[in-house]
Write an enzyme that holds these catalytic residues in place. Structure first.
Site, mmCIF file in Angstrom:
data_model
loop_
_atom_site.group_PDB
_atom_site.id
_atom_site.type_symbol
_atom_site.label_atom_id
_atom_site.label_comp_id
_atom_site.label_asym_id
_atom_site.label_seq_id
_atom_site.Cartn_x
_atom_site.Cartn_y
_atom_site.Cartn_z
ATOM 1 N N GLU A 173 0.840 -1.220 0.000
ATOM 2 C CA GLU A 173 0.000 0.000 0.000
ATOM 3 C C GLU A 173 0.865 1.256 0.000
ATOM 4 O O GLU A 173 0.849 2.025 0.962
ATOM 5 C CB GLU A 173 -0.979 -0.008 1.185
ATOM 6 C CG GLU A 173 -0.324 -0.265 2.524
ATOM 7 C CD GLU A 173 -1.306 -0.291 3.694
ATOM 8 O OE1 GLU A 173 -2.469 -0.645 3.492
ATOM 9 O OE2 GLU A 173 -0.858 0.036 4.812
ATOM 10 N N GLY A 224 2.117 5.065 -1.022
ATOM 11 C CA GLY A 224 1.483 6.346 -1.326
ATOM 12 C C GLY A 224 2.481 7.258 -2.021
ATOM 13 O O GLY A 224 2.377 7.535 -3.213
ATOM 14 N N ARG A 225 3.511 7.675 -1.265
ATOM 15 C CA ARG A 225 4.473 8.661 -1.752
ATOM 16 C C ARG A 225 5.087 8.289 -3.099
ATOM 17 O O ARG A 225 5.120 9.103 -4.029
ATOM 18 C CB ARG A 225 5.598 8.814 -0.713
ATOM 19 C CG ARG A 225 6.563 9.958 -1.001
ATOM 20 C CD ARG A 225 7.743 9.940 -0.009
ATOM 21 N NE ARG A 225 7.338 10.032 1.374
ATOM 22 C CZ ARG A 225 7.135 11.168 2.050
ATOM 23 N NH1 ARG A 225 7.342 12.319 1.444
ATOM 24 N NH2 ARG A 225 6.761 11.151 3.308
ATOM 25 N N CYS A 250 6.443 34.754 7.923
ATOM 26 C CA CYS A 250 7.334 35.488 8.818
ATOM 27 C C CYS A 250 8.029 34.506 9.759
ATOM 28 O O CYS A 250 7.879 34.600 10.985
ATOM 29 C CB CYS A 250 6.538 36.500 9.622
ATOM 30 S SG CYS A 250 5.498 37.521 8.601
HETATM 31 C C1 LIG Z 1 -0.472 2.345 7.468
HETATM 32 C C2 LIG Z 1 0.188 3.069 6.357
HETATM 33 N N1 LIG Z 1 0.175 2.508 5.136
HETATM 34 C C3 LIG Z 1 0.751 3.130 4.064
HETATM 35 C C4 LIG Z 1 1.382 4.346 4.209
HETATM 36 C C5 LIG Z 1 1.979 4.982 3.000
HETATM 37 O O1 LIG Z 1 3.348 5.208 3.140
HETATM 38 P P1 LIG Z 1 4.177 5.846 1.946
HETATM 39 O O2 LIG Z 1 3.432 7.029 1.478
HETATM 40 O O3 LIG Z 1 5.490 6.186 2.551
HETATM 41 O O4 LIG Z 1 4.286 4.806 0.869
HETATM 42 C C6 LIG Z 1 1.437 4.959 5.475
HETATM 43 C C7 LIG Z 1 2.120 6.225 5.687
HETATM 44 O O5 LIG Z 1 2.252 6.756 6.741
HETATM 45 C C8 LIG Z 1 0.812 4.297 6.575
HETATM 46 O O6 LIG Z 1 0.822 4.825 7.805
#
Ligand SMILES: Cc1ncc(COP(=O)(O)O)c(C=O)c1O
Length: 411
Positions: free
Chosen positions: A277, A279-280, A355
């Site tokens: 899973e 994201g980044r 600022c």
């Molecule tokens: C439970 C869980 N899954 C997936 C992610 C996604 O992580 P990333 O964006 O580093 O791949 C996070 C990020 O904090 C997370 O807490």
């Protein structure tokens, strides 16, 4: 890639200065990247997108054809993602889920709960029993993946930019609670829940070999747990956290090596559904935060350029303590009657309008002759950027948002 894609570059240069700052997302680039990630993964590995990285509806729908589902970590994300990509599988994560959030997830028919503690398991069991259709024993039972804070090899702890596990943290169950949790889910105590497997998101910022080592140790640990209790654990979610290198954006996570390694792991565990899973590493590369230079000045021997906007729009460099990769788009026109300030040195530190000395976007950027009115495009702004920022501090205007590329027809 630090330079904006042609579509993004053309849009940045076509708007007037007061229409900046703006976030620009290249949905074609996002689709190409997601397709490449999907192609690198074995068929048996499921890909969920962690919506917290960037939950814009256009991003969620553009990813639709390439992902198997979405990971959400709050009631807000749950409602938003369910609306943006209706009918797609959701996994509900996050510590401190409220009873109201859990009920909302049950009402939406969410099938995967990443349970973070024994208390949360009890609450989920009670609420699942309450919302179950009376007398219908065949109604689908919500599935549970127990999230564990498992040990992390020292190398992974050191290599990680953010460790959520492998040390004392509020995330997941302690491995010492594993036997109790499995027993509660398999001895008839919680008949309205179904034990599906194990979830672990232990660290962020790991490259492919480190991620594979973590995945192997999580799967091995889950297989031992299943064997000890003689129960099936058909799913293991090994989390996200794939590395994005802000200092060298062209060095991308090696999805091919990771996919091959996950394939070997899947082969060694027939019948197991492996899930990731990220994201980044999915959405970071498709976004740019673009702005214009307002002022250029020298201070105690160092050159500064103040740009429209700042870390209240893109907090990423402040939270991670890095220099956001960027490129300058020179603009020759200068419509004002007053003189145009320009950098006297080769390196310029780019700051925002706040600022506070913490409003640093990128230090010592090679930008000889940078002038007020020039544009700057900050790259890797597609994840943990706008949505983690403190937008209202100092009451500056919000940025514009541009989604480039054909819109999605279906999720
Ligand atoms: C439970 C869980 N899954 C997936 C992610 C996604 O992580 P990333 O964006 O580093 O791949 C996070 C990020 O904090 C997370 O807490």
């Amino acid at each position: 890639m630090t330079h904006p894609t042609p579509a993004v570059r053309a849009r940045i240069l076509s708007v007037s200065g007061h229409e900046l700052p703006a976030y620009l997302y290249d949905l074609t680039a996002l689709r190409d990247h997601a397709a490449a990630i999907r192609a690198a993964l074995p068929e048996r590995v499921e890909l969920y997108y962690a919506a917290k990285a960037n939950p814009e509806a256009e991003i969620l729908t553009a990813l639709g054809p390439y992902v198997d589902g979405y990971e959400v970590s709050s009631g807000g994300e749950l409602a938003h993602v369910a609306k943006a990509v209706p009918g797609r599988p959701l996994a509900f994560s996050g510590p401190g889920k409220t009873p109201a959030e859990i009920e909302a997830a049950l009402d939406l028919g969410v099938q995967r709960f990443h349970v973070e503690s024994l208390h949360e398991l009890r609450v989920l069991a009670a609420l699942a029993a309450r919302t179950a259709p009376a007398g219908d024993d065949r109604a689908p039972r919500p599935g549970v993946l127990l999230r564990f804070n498992l040990p992390l090899a020292a190398a992974s702890l050191e290599g990680s930019s953010l460790a959520m596990g492998g040390r004392p943290t509020p995330f997941g169950l302690d491995p010492a609670d594993a036997d109790t949790a499995v027993r509660l889910l398999t001895d008839g105590t919680y008949p309205r829940l179904r034990l599906l497997g194990v979830h672990a998101h232990l660290a962020s910022g790991l490259d492919a070999p480190e991620q594979l080592a973590v995945a192997e140790s999580v799967v091995t640990w889950a297989a031992d747990l299943a064997a000890r209790h003689r129960v099936p654990l058909p799913e293991v979610n090994v989390g996200g956290g794939m590395h994005v290198d802000y200092a060298a954006p062209e060095r991308r996570f090696d999805w091919t090596a990771y996919g091959a390694g996950l394939g070997r792991l899947a082969e060694a565990h027939p019948g197991l559904t492996l899930r990731i899973e990220p994201g980044r590493a999915v959405s970071a590369y498709c976004g740019w935060y673009a702005t214009e230079v307002l002022d250029v000045k020298s201070s105690h021997g160092e050159e500064f350029a103040v740009v429209r906007g700042g870390t209240h729009h893109m907090r990423t460099p402040a939270t991670k303590g890095h220099d956001q990769p960027c490129s300058v788009l020179p603009v020759d026109a200068w419509p004002h009657p007053w003189p145009r300030p320009a950098a006297a040195a080769d390196r310029v530190t780019l700051t925002g309008q706040l600022c506070t000395p913490k409003d640093l976007l990128s230090r010592a950027v090679p930008a000889p002759g940078l002038r007020a009115g020039d544009r700057v495009a900050f790259a890797l702004a597609g994840a943990y950027a706008w949505n983690i920022s403190h937008h209202d501090f100092l009451m500056h205007p919000r940025p514009a948002f541009h989604f480039l590329g054909p819109p999605s027809t279906t999720a």
